[in-house]
Design a protein around this motif. Structure first.
Motif, PDB file in Angstrom:
ATOM      1  N   SER A   1       6.161  -0.175   5.279  1.00  0.00           N
ATOM      2  CA  SER A   1       6.973  -0.210   4.063  1.00  0.00           C
ATOM      3  C   SER A   1       6.660   0.988   3.179  1.00  0.00           C
ATOM      4  N   ARG A   2       7.688   1.464   2.486  1.00  0.00           N
ATOM      5  CA  ARG A   2       7.491   2.644   1.644  1.00  0.00           C
ATOM      6  C   ARG A   2       6.893   2.274   0.298  1.00  0.00           C
ATOM      7  N   ASN A   3       7.119   1.038  -0.134  1.00  0.00           N
ATOM      8  CA  ASN A   3       6.688   0.625  -1.462  1.00  0.00           C
ATOM      9  C   ASN A   3       5.362  -0.114  -1.358  1.00  0.00           C
ATOM     10  N   VAL A   4       4.400   0.280  -2.156  1.00  0.00           N
ATOM     11  CA  VAL A   4       3.062  -0.310  -2.031  1.00  0.00           C
ATOM     12  C   VAL A   4       3.054  -1.769  -2.457  1.00  0.00           C
ATOM     13  N   ILE A   5       3.899  -2.120  -3.411  1.00  0.00           N
ATOM     14  CA  ILE A   5       3.902  -3.507  -3.881  1.00  0.00           C
ATOM     15  C   ILE A   5       4.494  -4.417  -2.802  1.00  0.00           C
ATOM     16  N   TYR A   6       5.546  -3.939  -2.102  1.00  0.00           N
ATOM     17  CA  TYR A   6       6.060  -4.711  -0.964  1.00  0.00           C
ATOM     18  C   TYR A   6       4.971  -4.853   0.099  1.00  0.00           C
ATOM     19  N   SER A   7       4.202  -3.785   0.318  1.00  0.00           N
ATOM     20  CA  SER A   7       3.112  -3.840   1.287  1.00  0.00           C
ATOM     21  C   SER A   7       2.099  -4.908   0.901  1.00  0.00           C
ATOM     22  N   ALA A   8       1.797  -4.995  -0.389  1.00  0.00           N
ATOM     23  CA  ALA A   8       0.792  -5.970  -0.830  1.00  0.00           C
ATOM     24  C   ALA A   8       1.276  -7.389  -0.564  1.00  0.00           C
ATOM     25  N   PHE A   9       2.567  -7.651  -0.863  1.00  0.00           N
ATOM     26  CA  PHE A   9       3.054  -9.013  -0.641  1.00  0.00           C
ATOM     27  C   PHE A   9       3.171  -9.325   0.844  1.00  0.00           C
ATOM     28  N   ALA A  10       3.534  -8.338   1.650  1.00  0.00           N
ATOM     29  CA  ALA A  10       3.583  -8.560   3.094  1.00  0.00           C
ATOM     30  C   ALA A  10       2.193  -8.809   3.655  1.00  0.00           C
ATOM     31  N   LEU A  11       1.213  -8.110   3.098  1.00  0.00           N
ATOM     32  CA  LEU A  11      -0.170  -8.334   3.537  1.00  0.00           C
ATOM     33  C   LEU A  11      -0.624  -9.741   3.180  1.00  0.00           C
ATOM     34  N   LEU A  12      -0.186 -10.227   2.030  1.00  0.00           N
ATOM     35  CA  LEU A  12      -0.485 -11.609   1.632  1.00  0.00           C
ATOM     36  C   LEU A  12       0.028 -12.587   2.675  1.00  0.00           C
ATOM     37  N   ALA A  13       1.285 -12.393   3.097  1.00  0.00           N
ATOM     38  CA  ALA A  13       1.865 -13.286   4.109  1.00  0.00           C
ATOM     39  C   ALA A  13       1.144 -13.139   5.440  1.00  0.00           C
ATOM     40  N   SER A  14       0.777 -11.907   5.786  1.00  0.00           N
ATOM     41  CA  SER A  14       0.116 -11.683   7.071  1.00  0.00           C
ATOM     42  C   SER A  14      -1.255 -12.342   7.102  1.00  0.00           C
ATOM     43  N   LEU A  15      -1.991 -12.270   5.992  1.00  0.00           N
ATOM     44  CA  LEU A  15      -3.317 -12.902   5.969  1.00  0.00           C
ATOM     45  C   LEU A  15      -3.198 -14.409   5.995  1.00  0.00           C
ATOM     46  N   SER A  16      -2.123 -14.967   5.388  1.00  0.00           N
ATOM     47  CA  SER A  16      -1.886 -16.395   5.522  1.00  0.00           C
ATOM     48  C   SER A  16      -1.599 -16.756   6.975  1.00  0.00           C
ATOM     49  N   GLY A  17      -0.882 -15.879   7.673  1.00  0.00           N
ATOM     50  CA  GLY A  17      -0.619 -16.114   9.090  1.00  0.00           C
ATOM     51  C   GLY A  17      -1.895 -16.105   9.911  1.00  0.00           C
ATOM     52  N   VAL A  18      -2.850 -15.242   9.537  1.00  0.00           N
ATOM     53  CA  VAL A  18      -4.146 -15.237  10.241  1.00  0.00           C
ATOM     54  C   VAL A  18      -4.856 -16.569  10.023  1.00  0.00           C
ATOM     55  N   ALA A  19      -4.726 -17.135   8.812  1.00  0.00           N
ATOM     56  CA  ALA A  19      -5.305 -18.467   8.580  1.00  0.00           C
ATOM     57  C   ALA A  19      -4.676 -19.491   9.528  1.00  0.00           C
ATOM     58  N   GLY A  20      -3.356 -19.376   9.755  1.00  0.00           N
ATOM     59  CA  GLY A  20      -2.710 -20.268  10.710  1.00  0.00           C
ATOM     60  C   GLY A  20      -3.232 -20.060  12.117  1.00  0.00           C
ATOM     61  N   LEU A  21      -3.483 -18.805  12.490  1.00  0.00           N
ATOM     62  CA  LEU A  21      -4.025 -18.542  13.833  1.00  0.00           C
ATOM     63  C   LEU A  21      -5.422 -19.128  13.985  1.00  0.00           C
ATOM     64  N   TYR A  22      -6.207 -19.121  12.904  1.00  0.00           N
ATOM     65  CA  TYR A  22      -7.536 -19.743  12.970  1.00  0.00           C
ATOM     66  C   TYR A  22      -7.420 -21.234  13.282  1.00  0.00           C
ATOM     67  N   VAL A  23      -6.386 -21.873  12.748  1.00  0.00           N
ATOM     68  CA  VAL A  23      -6.195 -23.294  13.046  1.00  0.00           C
ATOM     69  C   VAL A  23      -5.966 -23.486  14.541  1.00  0.00           C
ATOM     70  N   PHE A  24      -5.186 -22.597  15.158  1.00  0.00           N
ATOM     71  CA  PHE A  24      -4.951 -22.720  16.602  1.00  0.00           C
ATOM     72  C   PHE A  24      -6.195 -22.406  17.412  1.00  0.00           C
ATOM     73  N   LEU A  25      -7.170 -21.731  16.802  1.00  0.00           N
ATOM     74  CA  LEU A  25      -8.428 -21.455  17.495  1.00  0.00           C
ATOM     75  C   LEU A  25      -9.511 -22.440  17.075  1.00  0.00           C
ATOM     76  N   SER A  26      -9.103 -23.601  16.588  1.00  0.00           N
ATOM     77  CA  SER A  26     -10.026 -24.678  16.214  1.00  0.00           C
ATOM     78  C   SER A  26     -10.940 -24.274  15.078  1.00  0.00           C
ATOM     79  N   GLY A  27     -10.501 -23.340  14.253  1.00  0.00           N
ATOM     80  CA  GLY A  27     -11.327 -22.911  13.128  1.00  0.00           C
ATOM     81  C   GLY A  27     -10.789 -23.468  11.824  1.00  0.00           C
ATOM     82  N   ASP A  28     -10.897 -24.771  11.629  1.00  0.00           N
ATOM     83  CA  ASP A  28     -10.303 -25.373  10.435  1.00  0.00           C
ATOM     84  C   ASP A  28     -10.981 -24.885   9.153  1.00  0.00           C
ATOM     85  N   PHE A  29     -12.318 -24.810   9.212  1.00  0.00           N
ATOM     86  CA  PHE A  29     -13.045 -24.327   8.030  1.00  0.00           C
ATOM     87  C   PHE A  29     -12.734 -22.856   7.755  1.00  0.00           C
ATOM     88  N   LEU A  30     -12.587 -22.093   8.840  1.00  0.00           N
ATOM     89  CA  LEU A  30     -12.258 -20.674   8.670  1.00  0.00           C
ATOM     90  C   LEU A  30     -10.900 -20.503   8.002  1.00  0.00           C
TER      91      LEU A  30
END
Lengths: 205, 100
Positions: A23-52
């Protein structure tokens, strides 16, 4: 059903990660990164990492990204995409990640041939693996039994980082106030193109 | 579907996105965001090996990585705040002198 959810979470994570990267805009990048890190939390659930997953949401989405957005908002001129984020080394950067992707494809295909989960080096550490179970008690016990010194060192390090950040920023604000005052005094003699037009102390000229 | 090579591929693609972000940006805060992506990809690898290998040490390492990443972003953002105050820009090419 589980596979579908996994694919959806993985696509969400990767899509937002690449949107943040391109993305060209840094603020859009920040919000997309927010969503991406939430997605990583979802991936941790699939790897049995509930606390993670809980820690990821608490620390990253609740703490670090709020800090990032706050830092973006106080940076001057961030709302103009061309000025806030020129990406002129894009071709070189794309050239640099190609060898990395080739190497990782090589290593991942090596992992795919041998069945790592059921036999091999990793299984020797105990258990077959790939079993869904709550990990919080095990992780907590391992944290204070086997990794006690690292845990305590990390807490000291967090304290040092906190005190250091406050010290750096506090000195900045003190010196910058002095500098802007001298800017104002200098701006009396030449043309009044100073940057102190938003400063309330600019009234004293 | 949820196998070790699939999770490792997701992590590698995420690492590539972070690497591109660190290399191509000139805004310091955007570069720091790329570093966060890199650290998350590494942590995802640790969690994948812990899950498919059946040992708990990888999960502990993920906790350490998350704490270190938070600490790193706090320290780096305070330094970036200082630099952008004294240089009046967050562009890393224009803030190349050590003396403010």
């Amino acid at each position: 059903m589980r596979d579908l959810l996994f694919i959806l979470t993985a696509l969400l994570t990767l899509g937002f990660a690449f949107y943040a990267a391109f993305s060209r805009n840094v603020i859009y990048s920040a919000f997309a990164l927010l969503a991406s890190l939430s997605g990583v939390a979802g991936l941790y659930v699939f790897l049995s990492g509930d606390f993670l997953a809980a820690v990821q949401v608490l620390v990253y989405v609740g703490g670090v990204m709020v800090l990032f957005l706050f830092a973006l908002m106080v940076t001057r001129g961030i709302e103009i995409p061309a000025a806030s984020n020129p990406g002129r080394r894009a071709a070189l950067a794309l050239l640099a990640i190609v060898p990395f992707l080739l190497a990782s494809a090589f290593f991942i295909s090596a992992f795919g041939e041998g069945d790592v989960g059921s036999s091999g080096v990793l299984a020797a550490h105990g258990g077959g693996g790939a079993v869904y179970a709550p990990i919080t008690a095990t992780v907590g016990r391992s944290l204070i039994e086997r990794h006690m010194i690292a845990f305590e060192a990390l807490s000291v390090l967090l304290l040092v980082a906190l005190v250091g950040a406050v010290a750096i920023v506090r000195r900045t604000i003190l010196t910058t106030e002095g500098k802007e005052k001298s800017d104002i005094e200098l701006a009396i003699v030449p043309a009044s193109s100073s940057s102190a037009n938003s400063d309330p102390s600019g009234e004293m000229r | 579907m949820i196998t070790l090579p699939v999770v490792l591929s997701i992590s590698a693609l995420m690492f590539a996105a972070g690497l591109y972000m660190v290399l191509s940006r000139t805004n310091m805060i955007a570069m720091l965001m790329g570093i966060e992506l890199l650290l998350n990809a590494g942590a995802l690898n640790f969690a994948a090996f812990a899950f498919f290998g059946g040992n708990v040490e990888g999960y502990v390492m993920v906790l350490f990585i998350i704490a270190l990443a938070a600490m790193e972003s706090v320290a780096a953002l305070s330094i970036i705040f200082t630099i952008s105050r004294s240089f009046r820009t967050a562009n890393i090419d224009r803030a190349s002198a050590l003396r403010g």
